[in-house]
Design an enzyme around this catalytic site. Structure first.
Site, mmCIF file in Angstrom:
data_model
loop_
_atom_site.group_PDB
_atom_site.id
_atom_site.type_symbol
_atom_site.label_atom_id
_atom_site.label_comp_id
_atom_site.label_asym_id
_atom_site.label_seq_id
_atom_site.Cartn_x
_atom_site.Cartn_y
_atom_site.Cartn_z
ATOM 1 N N GLY A 10 129.864 119.083 -26.678
ATOM 2 C CA GLY A 10 128.906 119.798 -25.835
ATOM 3 C C GLY A 10 128.637 121.184 -26.394
ATOM 4 N NE ARG A 71 129.446 114.884 -25.076
ATOM 5 C CZ ARG A 71 130.167 115.974 -24.800
ATOM 6 N NH1 ARG A 71 131.315 116.160 -25.404
ATOM 7 N NH2 ARG A 71 129.740 116.850 -23.915
ATOM 8 C CG ASP A 102 139.263 117.585 -25.837
ATOM 9 O OD1 ASP A 102 138.042 117.834 -25.847
ATOM 10 O OD2 ASP A 102 139.788 116.832 -25.000
ATOM 11 C CB THR A 125 135.185 123.701 -24.284
ATOM 12 O OG1 THR A 125 134.889 123.212 -22.965
ATOM 13 C CG2 THR A 125 136.622 124.193 -24.289
ATOM 14 C CB ILE A 126 131.414 125.929 -20.749
ATOM 15 C CG1 ILE A 126 131.262 124.464 -20.337
ATOM 16 C CG2 ILE A 126 130.260 126.395 -21.611
ATOM 17 C CD1 ILE A 126 130.196 124.262 -19.264
ATOM 18 C CG ASP A 127 134.795 121.862 -19.513
ATOM 19 O OD1 ASP A 127 133.748 122.369 -19.086
ATOM 20 O OD2 ASP A 127 134.959 120.641 -19.627
ATOM 21 C CG ASP A 129 139.221 121.651 -21.403
ATOM 22 O OD1 ASP A 129 138.835 122.082 -22.504
ATOM 23 O OD2 ASP A 129 138.788 120.602 -20.894
ATOM 24 N NE ARG A 162 119.533 123.679 5.100
ATOM 25 C CZ ARG A 162 118.325 123.777 4.572
ATOM 26 N NH1 ARG A 162 118.139 124.514 3.481
ATOM 27 N NH2 ARG A 162 117.309 123.143 5.102
ATOM 28 N NE ARG A 171 134.281 114.660 -19.507
ATOM 29 C CZ ARG A 171 133.692 113.531 -19.099
ATOM 30 N NH1 ARG A 171 134.418 112.507 -18.727
ATOM 31 N NH2 ARG A 171 132.384 113.424 -19.085
ATOM 32 C CD GLU A 222 131.930 117.757 -15.186
ATOM 33 O OE1 GLU A 222 130.766 117.347 -15.147
ATOM 34 O OE2 GLU A 222 132.482 118.102 -16.244
ATOM 35 N NE ARG A 267 119.562 119.769 3.246
ATOM 36 C CZ ARG A 267 118.303 120.185 3.183
ATOM 37 N NH1 ARG A 267 117.809 120.666 2.062
ATOM 38 N NH2 ARG A 267 117.532 120.127 4.247
ATOM 39 C CG HIS A 273 123.502 119.615 -19.254
ATOM 40 N ND1 HIS A 273 123.230 118.507 -18.498
ATOM 41 C CD2 HIS A 273 124.444 119.247 -20.138
ATOM 42 C CE1 HIS A 273 123.969 117.496 -18.920
ATOM 43 N NE2 HIS A 273 124.718 117.915 -19.924
ATOM 44 C CD GLN A 275 128.071 124.327 -14.457
ATOM 45 O OE1 GLN A 275 129.230 124.594 -14.164
ATOM 46 N NE2 GLN A 275 127.570 123.111 -14.317
ATOM 47 N NE ARG A 276 126.999 121.751 -22.706
ATOM 48 C CZ ARG A 276 127.077 120.420 -22.651
ATOM 49 N NH1 ARG A 276 128.060 119.849 -21.985
ATOM 50 N NH2 ARG A 276 126.206 119.671 -23.265
HETATM 51 O O1 F6P Z 1 131.794 120.385 -22.830
HETATM 52 C C1 F6P Z 1 132.493 119.785 -21.786
HETATM 53 C C2 F6P Z 1 131.550 119.453 -20.698
HETATM 54 O O2 F6P Z 1 130.932 120.629 -20.335
HETATM 55 C C3 F6P Z 1 132.202 118.766 -19.498
HETATM 56 O O3 F6P Z 1 132.568 119.623 -18.484
HETATM 57 C C4 F6P Z 1 131.124 117.813 -19.053
HETATM 58 O O4 F6P Z 1 131.681 116.703 -18.387
HETATM 59 C C5 F6P Z 1 130.483 117.440 -20.324
HETATM 60 O O5 F6P Z 1 130.557 118.572 -21.154
HETATM 61 C C6 F6P Z 1 129.060 116.971 -20.164
HETATM 62 O O6 F6P Z 1 128.461 116.890 -21.408
HETATM 63 P P1 F6P Z 1 127.137 116.116 -21.776
HETATM 64 O O7 F6P Z 1 126.511 115.673 -20.479
HETATM 65 O O8 F6P Z 1 126.302 117.101 -22.478
HETATM 66 O O9 F6P Z 1 127.541 114.988 -22.634
#
Ligand code: F6P
Length: 343
Positions: A10, A71, A102, A125-127, A129, A162, A171, A222, A267, A273, A275-276
């Site tokens: 990602g 990927r 990773d 990675t934005i995560d 992790d 609300r 992830r 998520e 709601r 995306h 976020q990225r």
């Molecule tokens: O880079 C990790 C991540 O941001 C996860 O949090 C997310 O599940 C995944 O990428 C989604 O990536 P894409 O939808 O671009 O394959």
């Protein structure tokens, strides 16, 4: 020296700062750099572009990656590994800097240990992790995007009395949810590392309402697990080349539960995306640049099989294999500090 660079997995704000850093250091030493296009796919096909300081000088403020990403997992097909070895020979590469999470770094580590290729890793990675580094670039930009989004959602939630459920990425780890919940003063948050407690969430939201707060904000990773079998909530069953399913939908699910149990209009918003994307924060530009500079020096010193990492305030080199061994989950202390506001 001729150095190849690639970005896999990602995308993430700050990737271009790393590329710019590596290219500058290699050029300063009289070497040359090339960019392999679209992650490991470019290493397989040899598809590439020349990278010069003139070309990369003005990319520091650009989100995403000028090299493209994918990927692609070459270890799914042994002939692709042979093709990567050939690419090194065909392009005359003395080193490869692989910038990724990773999955990408796992491939890099195996190419070094099993094929002896001169590979250096750089974590992204934005995560947030990855275990061997204290923070990954991209994370800071991400949590600022989420914070700003929640600030905006708050005014509309409040106007309509609300509850709004905000689904964020993450992830395996709840860093994004935890940090953005703290930064935005959310009423509740859920992360993959902790069992989801619906009753506790409803009690907290009800307490807030009883105290006179007539709206609510819930942040959900998520990757939080809600299903009866403890599994992910997924969009479909399709998996990528590394075996990951597409996550998404937990926010909708949580919103329905809240509305049914509390009778309050609820709601959900999935930030996805957003976020990225976009321009990196100053922190991510600086961290990316520093990691790129150090990765360039590792290449010049022929110090392969290593990954650049942030430890405290310093950039250090760690063993690539240690870096991909385990995930960096949300630490208990961070969760506990944030959980003071879930009462
Ligand atoms: O880079 C990790 C991540 O941001 C996860 O949090 C997310 O599940 C995944 O990428 C989604 O990536 P894409 O939808 O671009 O394959």
């Amino acid at each position: 020296m001729k150095v190849g660079l690639l970005t896999g997995g990602g995308d993430c704000p700050g990737l271009n700062a790393v590329i710019r850093g590596v290219v500058k250091v290699i050029d300063n030493a009289g070497g040359e750099s090339i960019g392999l296009l679209e992650g490991w796919r470019g290493a397989i096909t040899g598809s590439h572009i020349e990278l010069t300081p003139k070309f990369t000088d003005s990319i520091i403020d650009k989100g995403g990656t000028i090299l493209g990403s994918s990927r692609t997992n070459p270890f799914k097909n042994p002939t692709e590994i042979d093709q990567i070895v050939e690419t090194f020979g065909n392009l005359g590469l003395d080193a490869l800097v692989a910038i990724g999470g990773d999955d990408t770094l796992g491939v890099a580590s195996k190419l070094y240990s099993e094929k002896g290729l001169p590979v250096i890793g750089c974590p992204k990675t934005i995560d947030n992790d990855l275990s061997a580094t204290d923070q990954t670039f991209g994370f800071d930009t991400c949590i600022n995007i989420v914070m700003e989004a929640i600030d905006r959602l708050r005014t509309t939630a409040e106007s309509h009395r609300r509850i709004l459920v905000v689904e964020v990425m993450g992830r395996h780890a709840g860093w994004i949810a935890c940090y953005s919940a703290i930064a935005s003063g959310a009423d509740y948050f859920m992360v993959p590392e902790r069992e989801v407690n619906i009753k506790e969430m409803i009690d907290v939201l009800q307490k807030r309402r009883d105290e006179g707060k007539n709206y609510g904000i819930v942040v959900v990773s998520e990757g939080a697990k809600l299903n009866n079998d403890g599994g992910f909530v997924t969009k479909d069953q399709e998996v990528d080349e590394f075996g990951h399913v597409k996550l998404g939908g937990i926010g909708d699910h949580v919103a329905k539960v809240i509305e049914n149990r509390m009778g309050v209009e609820t709601r959900s918003v999935t930030l996805g995306h957003l976020q990225r994307g976009g321009t990196p924060s100053a922190f991510d530009r600086v961290l990316g640049t520093r990691l790129g500079v150090h990765a360039g020096h590792l290449a010049l010193n022929k110090d392969f099989g290593k990954m650049v990492a942030m430890r405290g305030t310093q950039i250090v080199a760690v063993e690539l294999k240690d870096a991909v061994d385990k995930m960096r989950e949300l630490e208990d202390s961070f969760f506990d500090e944030a959980a003071e506001f879930l009462k």
